[in-house]
Design an enzyme around this catalytic site. Sequence first.
Site, short mmCIF file in Angstrom:
data_model
loop_
_atom_site.label_atom_id
_atom_site.label_comp_id
_atom_site.label_asym_id
_atom_site.label_seq_id
_atom_site.Cartn_x
_atom_site.Cartn_y
_atom_site.Cartn_z
N SER A 165 0.81 -1.22 0.00
CA SER A 165 0.00 0.00 0.00
C SER A 165 0.85 1.27 0.00
O SER A 165 0.71 2.13 -0.88
CB SER A 165 -0.94 -0.02 1.21
N THR A 176 1.72 4.16 -2.97
CA THR A 176 1.59 5.61 -2.77
C THR A 176 2.89 6.31 -3.14
O THR A 176 2.89 7.35 -3.82
CB THR A 176 1.20 5.92 -1.32
N GLY A 233 -7.08 3.89 -3.15
CA GLY A 233 -6.79 4.70 -1.96
C GLY A 233 -5.32 5.09 -1.88
O GLY A 233 -4.98 6.20 -1.45
N ASP A 234 -4.45 4.17 -2.32
CA ASP A 234 -3.02 4.47 -2.32
C ASP A 234 -2.72 5.64 -3.26
O ASP A 234 -1.94 6.55 -2.93
CB ASP A 234 -2.22 3.25 -2.79
N ALA A 235 -3.34 5.61 -4.44
CA ALA A 235 -3.11 6.68 -5.41
C ALA A 235 -3.69 8.00 -4.92
O ALA A 235 -3.08 9.07 -5.10
CB ALA A 235 -3.74 6.29 -6.76
#
Length: 331
Positions: free
Chosen positions: A63, A67, A278-280
């Site tokens: 994760s 990011t 969500g990571d992006a």
Amino acid sequence: MSSPTELDILGIGNAIVDVLARADDAFLSAHRMTKGAMQLIDAEAAERLYAAMGPGIESSGGSAANTCAAAAALGARVGFLGKVAADQLGAVFRHDIAAAGVHFPTPPLAGGAPTARCLILVTPDGQRTMNTYLGACVAFGEADLDLAALRAARITYLEGYLFDPPAAQAAFRAASAVAHAAGRRVAITLSDPFCVARHREAFLAFLREEADILFANEAEIRALYQVERFEHAVALVRGDVDIAVLTRGPEGSVVVAGDAAYEIPAMPVRVVDTTGAGDAYAAGFLAALAQGRALPECGRWGAVAAAEAISHFGARPQADLRALVAPSPHR
């Protein structure tokens, strides 16, 4: 490699190689998986599931590492701390994250568990269901903190999944102490509602005592505060952290800071695979925040990066993110 003198973002998380394959709901049921969730599995289960999966794509994941890769693609100066083994998958991970422009100083684990892998099943509706063998990640501890990198980073970004290995929570508190002593900010992502359920009290304590910025989706923030309504969770999080960034899938996101709340619309896109959305989003938000941009603009960068991530198979960016976040001349 010595640590850079200044970083925008330093991520700390699980260093994992992802294996993505398509599957139907029947496959998930047959293997007793909760659709859309992440479960931890042992080495034997990982081998069995890998053998049963269809053709897959292997790529470096994790994760916080996702990011970091997306933030680097946005032009941020980025570092990452996480543990791989001295094996083939570890070499793949190290090569990939360096190729993405991310500083990765953590030495490999010698003579222990193999490099972690996450077996990801993507159903026709784009939902991803993850099965993670943590392997060498479990060995990450305070000794793996790069103090120079922590002091150099404007924002240290901590992955909630790393609350699972026992030594990592102590490492998070040590990292936070170093970052704050250097006048830097600390961000944490809750990662997964099941992860929140496993470590709810520890997350709340860390949020209240250490974190400056929180990232969570709607399910995670409701699990943290054990409430049914999103609005109730928003009211509660205000008193616990300076900035809360709360994503809601197609309903967009809400950035909460003190008495202010900014609603950010989601970007329209055809969903192919939600892995890494969500990571992006966190990457876009943090890259903009490190540049000193206003919170609504940080949210827009996050929404743009998340839309790019879900438009294709796999978590790492495939389009020019810097071009995508550039404001339209017609605005």
